[in-house]
Design a protein around this motif. Sequence first.
Motif, PDB file in Angstrom:
ATOM      1  N   ASN A  89       0.829  -1.200   0.000  1.00  0.00           N
ATOM      2  CA  ASN A  89       0.000   0.000   0.000  1.00  0.00           C
ATOM      3  C   ASN A  89       0.864   1.250   0.000  1.00  0.00           C
ATOM      4  O   ASN A  89       1.846   1.345   0.738  1.00  0.00           O
ATOM      5  CB  ASN A  89      -0.915   0.009   1.232  1.00  0.00           C
ATOM      6  CG  ASN A  89      -2.023  -1.014   1.133  1.00  0.00           C
ATOM      7  OD1 ASN A  89      -2.324  -1.509   0.055  1.00  0.00           O
ATOM      8  ND2 ASN A  89      -2.631  -1.340   2.254  1.00  0.00           N
ATOM      9  N   GLU A  90       0.475   2.199  -0.822  1.00  0.00           N
ATOM     10  CA  GLU A  90       1.155   3.488  -0.861  1.00  0.00           C
ATOM     11  C   GLU A  90       0.138   4.555  -1.234  1.00  0.00           C
ATOM     12  O   GLU A  90      -1.007   4.262  -1.596  1.00  0.00           O
ATOM     13  CB  GLU A  90       2.322   3.472  -1.852  1.00  0.00           C
ATOM     14  CG  GLU A  90       1.897   3.313  -3.300  1.00  0.00           C
ATOM     15  CD  GLU A  90       3.083   3.352  -4.261  1.00  0.00           C
ATOM     16  OE1 GLU A  90       4.225   3.285  -3.800  1.00  0.00           O
ATOM     17  OE2 GLU A  90       2.843   3.438  -5.478  1.00  0.00           O
ATOM     18  N   TYR A  91       0.553   5.801  -1.122  1.00  0.00           N
ATOM     19  CA  TYR A  91      -0.314   6.925  -1.466  1.00  0.00           C
ATOM     20  C   TYR A  91       0.332   7.751  -2.572  1.00  0.00           C
ATOM     21  O   TYR A  91       1.553   7.903  -2.618  1.00  0.00           O
ATOM     22  CB  TYR A  91      -0.562   7.824  -0.251  1.00  0.00           C
ATOM     23  CG  TYR A  91      -1.337   7.165   0.857  1.00  0.00           C
ATOM     24  CD1 TYR A  91      -2.725   7.067   0.806  1.00  0.00           C
ATOM     25  CD2 TYR A  91      -0.684   6.635   1.967  1.00  0.00           C
ATOM     26  CE1 TYR A  91      -3.443   6.457   1.824  1.00  0.00           C
ATOM     27  CE2 TYR A  91      -1.394   6.026   2.998  1.00  0.00           C
ATOM     28  CZ  TYR A  91      -2.769   5.946   2.909  1.00  0.00           C
ATOM     29  OH  TYR A  91      -3.470   5.331   3.922  1.00  0.00           O
ATOM     30  N   THR A  92      -0.511   8.266  -3.430  1.00  0.00           N
ATOM     31  CA  THR A  92      -0.068   9.237  -4.415  1.00  0.00           C
ATOM     32  C   THR A  92      -1.070  10.384  -4.386  1.00  0.00           C
ATOM     33  O   THR A  92      -2.013  10.382  -3.585  1.00  0.00           O
ATOM     34  CB  THR A  92       0.033   8.602  -5.815  1.00  0.00           C
ATOM     35  OG1 THR A  92       0.608   9.538  -6.717  1.00  0.00           O
ATOM     36  CG2 THR A  92      -1.341   8.175  -6.330  1.00  0.00           C
ATOM     37  N   GLN A 180       7.927   5.823   1.901  1.00  0.00           N
ATOM     38  CA  GLN A 180       8.810   6.933   1.560  1.00  0.00           C
ATOM     39  C   GLN A 180       8.342   7.634   0.282  1.00  0.00           C
ATOM     40  O   GLN A 180       8.312   8.870   0.202  1.00  0.00           O
ATOM     41  CB  GLN A 180      10.234   6.415   1.404  1.00  0.00           C
ATOM     42  CG  GLN A 180      11.318   7.440   1.634  1.00  0.00           C
ATOM     43  CD  GLN A 180      12.680   6.807   1.821  1.00  0.00           C
ATOM     44  OE1 GLN A 180      12.932   5.720   1.329  1.00  0.00           O
ATOM     45  NE2 GLN A 180      13.554   7.470   2.538  1.00  0.00           N
ATOM     46  N   LYS A 181       7.959   6.837  -0.709  1.00  0.00           N
ATOM     47  CA  LYS A 181       7.404   7.413  -1.944  1.00  0.00           C
ATOM     48  C   LYS A 181       6.151   8.220  -1.649  1.00  0.00           C
ATOM     49  O   LYS A 181       5.960   9.319  -2.197  1.00  0.00           O
ATOM     50  CB  LYS A 181       7.094   6.291  -2.942  1.00  0.00           C
ATOM     51  CG  LYS A 181       8.297   5.703  -3.641  1.00  0.00           C
ATOM     52  CD  LYS A 181       7.901   4.499  -4.486  1.00  0.00           C
ATOM     53  CE  LYS A 181       6.845   4.842  -5.517  1.00  0.00           C
ATOM     54  NZ  LYS A 181       6.448   3.643  -6.306  1.00  0.00           N
ATOM     55  N   SER A 182       5.283   7.680  -0.792  1.00  0.00           N
ATOM     56  CA  SER A 182       4.040   8.377  -0.448  1.00  0.00           C
ATOM     57  C   SER A 182       4.334   9.740   0.158  1.00  0.00           C
ATOM     58  O   SER A 182       3.704  10.750  -0.199  1.00  0.00           O
ATOM     59  CB  SER A 182       3.226   7.529   0.536  1.00  0.00           C
ATOM     60  OG  SER A 182       2.934   6.258   0.013  1.00  0.00           O
ATOM     61  N   LEU A 183       5.293   9.777   1.080  1.00  0.00           N
ATOM     62  CA  LEU A 183       5.600  11.032   1.764  1.00  0.00           C
ATOM     63  C   LEU A 183       6.225  12.052   0.819  1.00  0.00           C
ATOM     64  O   LEU A 183       5.998  13.262   0.962  1.00  0.00           O
ATOM     65  CB  LEU A 183       6.529  10.755   2.944  1.00  0.00           C
ATOM     66  CG  LEU A 183       5.895   9.929   4.073  1.00  0.00           C
ATOM     67  CD1 LEU A 183       6.929   9.550   5.121  1.00  0.00           C
ATOM     68  CD2 LEU A 183       4.737  10.682   4.720  1.00  0.00           C
ATOM     69  N   ILE A 184       6.988  11.585  -0.142  1.00  0.00           N
ATOM     70  CA  ILE A 184       7.548  12.504  -1.144  1.00  0.00           C
ATOM     71  C   ILE A 184       6.416  13.112  -1.975  1.00  0.00           C
ATOM     72  O   ILE A 184       6.397  14.323  -2.249  1.00  0.00           O
ATOM     73  CB  ILE A 184       8.561  11.773  -2.041  1.00  0.00           C
ATOM     74  CG1 ILE A 184       9.813  11.414  -1.233  1.00  0.00           C
ATOM     75  CG2 ILE A 184       8.947  12.639  -3.244  1.00  0.00           C
ATOM     76  CD1 ILE A 184      10.782  10.516  -1.953  1.00  0.00           C
ATOM     77  N   HIS A 185       5.444  12.267  -2.380  1.00  0.00           N
ATOM     78  CA  HIS A 185       4.270  12.779  -3.103  1.00  0.00           C
ATOM     79  C   HIS A 185       3.525  13.811  -2.256  1.00  0.00           C
ATOM     80  O   HIS A 185       3.123  14.875  -2.757  1.00  0.00           O
ATOM     81  CB  HIS A 185       3.325  11.632  -3.461  1.00  0.00           C
ATOM     82  CG  HIS A 185       3.823  10.734  -4.538  1.00  0.00           C
ATOM     83  ND1 HIS A 185       4.312  11.188  -5.741  1.00  0.00           N
ATOM     84  CD2 HIS A 185       3.914   9.371  -4.615  1.00  0.00           C
ATOM     85  CE1 HIS A 185       4.670  10.180  -6.500  1.00  0.00           C
ATOM     86  NE2 HIS A 185       4.452   9.066  -5.835  1.00  0.00           N
ATOM     87  N   PHE A 186       3.320  13.510  -0.968  1.00  0.00           N
ATOM     88  CA  PHE A 186       2.590  14.411  -0.076  1.00  0.00           C
ATOM     89  C   PHE A 186       3.335  15.731   0.090  1.00  0.00           C
ATOM     90  O   PHE A 186       2.729  16.811   0.078  1.00  0.00           O
ATOM     91  CB  PHE A 186       2.393  13.757   1.290  1.00  0.00           C
ATOM     92  CG  PHE A 186       1.256  12.781   1.352  1.00  0.00           C
ATOM     93  CD1 PHE A 186       0.643  12.319   0.198  1.00  0.00           C
ATOM     94  CD2 PHE A 186       0.788  12.310   2.566  1.00  0.00           C
ATOM     95  CE1 PHE A 186      -0.405  11.416   0.243  1.00  0.00           C
ATOM     96  CE2 PHE A 186      -0.267  11.410   2.630  1.00  0.00           C
ATOM     97  CZ  PHE A 186      -0.863  10.965   1.480  1.00  0.00           C
ATOM     98  N   GLN A 187       4.643  15.641   0.279  1.00  0.00           N
ATOM     99  CA  GLN A 187       5.443  16.842   0.520  1.00  0.00           C
ATOM    100  C   GLN A 187       5.322  17.819  -0.649  1.00  0.00           C
ATOM    101  O   GLN A 187       5.124  19.029  -0.444  1.00  0.00           O
ATOM    102  CB  GLN A 187       6.902  16.423   0.730  1.00  0.00           C
ATOM    103  CG  GLN A 187       7.732  17.397   1.541  1.00  0.00           C
ATOM    104  CD  GLN A 187       9.054  16.793   1.967  1.00  0.00           C
ATOM    105  OE1 GLN A 187       9.679  16.038   1.218  1.00  0.00           O
ATOM    106  NE2 GLN A 187       9.489  17.104   3.162  1.00  0.00           N
ATOM    107  N   TRP A 188       5.423  17.288  -1.850  1.00  0.00           N
ATOM    108  CA  TRP A 188       5.333  18.137  -3.041  1.00  0.00           C
ATOM    109  C   TRP A 188       3.924  18.710  -3.190  1.00  0.00           C
ATOM    110  O   TRP A 188       3.752  19.910  -3.434  1.00  0.00           O
ATOM    111  CB  TRP A 188       5.727  17.321  -4.271  1.00  0.00           C
ATOM    112  CG  TRP A 188       5.540  18.069  -5.552  1.00  0.00           C
ATOM    113  CD1 TRP A 188       6.366  19.008  -6.098  1.00  0.00           C
ATOM    114  CD2 TRP A 188       4.425  17.957  -6.449  1.00  0.00           C
ATOM    115  NE1 TRP A 188       5.850  19.479  -7.281  1.00  0.00           N
ATOM    116  CE2 TRP A 188       4.662  18.855  -7.522  1.00  0.00           C
ATOM    117  CE3 TRP A 188       3.268  17.178  -6.457  1.00  0.00           C
ATOM    118  CZ2 TRP A 188       3.765  18.991  -8.584  1.00  0.00           C
ATOM    119  CZ3 TRP A 188       2.375  17.317  -7.505  1.00  0.00           C
ATOM    120  CH2 TRP A 188       2.632  18.220  -8.552  1.00  0.00           C
TER     121      TRP A 188
END
Length: 315
Positions: A89-92, A180-188
């Motif tokens: 599971n991840e978020y975008t 980590q990928k999810s948080l990078i998407h969120f940060q941007w």
Amino acid sequence: MINYFNTTDGQITPIPAYQRNCWVNVERPSAAEIKHLQTRFNLPVTYLTAALDDKENPRTEGTEQSIIERPALILVRFPHESVSPLGYNEYTTYPFAIILTAEVLITVCNHPAVFIQDFLFHQPQLNINNHERFTLKLVWFIHKSYLNCLDENSHTMDTMEKNLTIATENNDLFQLTAMQKSLIHFQWALRKNRQLLTQLQASEFYFETAPFSELLSDILIESEQAATMTAQQKQIIDEYNTPVSAIVSNNLNIIMKVLTSITIILTIPTIIGGIYGMNVHLPGASSARAFTFIILGTIVVSWLAAWWLRRRNFF
């Protein structure tokens, strides 16, 4: 797909067809639906297609003029749960368009927006006729959904931490990579959304009255909180990767040490059996109790070996 909503006694309810001042929610519109909406409400086609580009940046158009003169577009990014190529599971984030016109409020997205279900479920006391307040409430729910996703991320991290004592595979590392990928998407996305909110605060034609300004400030607070949580979790995961790798490797070493100790203990009966299995004269071979003595001796030697290995913390 086009859905129509209106308010009845302060409650948002679906309606079968268009009514003036209703909410038109469009999800994954077809070319024919885009053409229909463009013609029916005299909208720029770019307003309707902006949300169909998954890489579109948050922005505004038309907010520098009155809603009577020109429709306004507010494009924000919302979180969406998905599955990584490895099955974790991840978020975008994806764009969500809010179009304000003099007679209708239109929202467009190209992916299912879970926050809309929350929005409808909580049924805030709203009047869709008040397009500006309704818009701000939608934007507030979008940023609230970021916080919900971050809470779920935090819960996943806590569960992983509890399971670290027995972790021997790469599953935790793969899950950390997805997070980590999810948080990078969120940060941007949150950074771009905050820039958008700042632009809305500066608008002379929208959200300039006191109640709207207060609600816009509340949204900025939610956005800032989400950005802070994102930065904290990203820093934790950045620092977390190395210890997790070390713990997984150490757990594997412990298993290998135990298996090696078991192999050593099982080798002792094999050696003794091999020696007394040779077809030559051996001490005690002629005794009637030779088999019993060999078995007892093997057990004693194996126990002593196990005791010695245990004292040396081999298992």
